[in-house]
Design a protein around this motif. Structure first.
Motif, PDB file in Angstrom:
ATOM      1  N   ARG A  34      40.066  23.742  -9.234  1.00 37.57           N
ATOM      2  CA  ARG A  34      40.423  23.120  -7.955  1.00 37.57           C
ATOM      3  C   ARG A  34      41.241  21.852  -8.158  1.00 37.57           C
ATOM      4  NH1 ARG A  34      40.200  24.445  -2.977  1.00 37.57           N
ATOM      5  NH2 ARG A  34      39.510  23.044  -1.349  1.00 37.57           N
ATOM      6  N   ASP A  38      44.804  21.109  -6.508  1.00 39.82           N
ATOM      7  CA  ASP A  38      45.053  19.947  -5.658  1.00 39.82           C
ATOM      8  C   ASP A  38      46.195  19.095  -6.203  1.00 39.82           C
ATOM      9  OD1 ASP A  38      43.071  20.724  -3.910  1.00 39.82           O
ATOM     10  OD2 ASP A  38      41.532  19.412  -4.796  1.00 39.82           O
ATOM     11  N   LYS A  42      49.654  18.175  -4.284  1.00 43.70           N
ATOM     12  CA  LYS A  42      50.110  16.806  -4.102  1.00 43.70           C
ATOM     13  C   LYS A  42      51.538  16.637  -4.651  1.00 43.70           C
ATOM     14  CE  LYS A  42      47.209  13.669  -5.390  1.00 43.70           C
ATOM     15  NZ  LYS A  42      46.466  12.663  -6.153  1.00 43.70           N
TER      16      LYS A  42
END
Length: 95
Positions: A34, A38, A42
């Motif tokens: 994860r 992420d 970003k």
């Protein structure tokens, strides 16, 4: 009905087959942590924002260039319309 995934019969292997499947998916990049996902999101958003700002600046620059070109055309026409003073060859030689 046997569930076969990537040529492996998962029902017969049990936990070992499931573990092997997870490891295989991690190694091939189909399963990512994860945090990595992420970070990628970003980074994608950062590049998207940079591209949007760059395109806005490019549009503004293009508009300014068009305005400057129009002003230079106007100036060139005004200078060409001015009467020109002719110089005789004798005057040039006298200097």
């Amino acid at each position: 009905m046997a569930a076969e995934l990537m040529g492996i019969d998962v029902a017969q292997g049990g936990a070992v087959a499931l573990l092997a499947l997870v490891v295989l998916m991690v190694l091939t990049g189909r399963l990512v942590p994860r945090r990595t996902y992420d970070d990628l999101l970003k980074e994608r958003d950062t590049w998207r924002l940079a591209h949007t700002e760059s395109e806005a600046a490019r549009t503004k620059e293009r508009a300014q260039t068009q305005e400057l070109l129009e002003l230079s055309r106007t100036s060139a026409h005004a200078l060409q319309a001015l009467p020109r003073m002719g110089m005789d060859d004798e005057e040039v030689d006298a200097r």
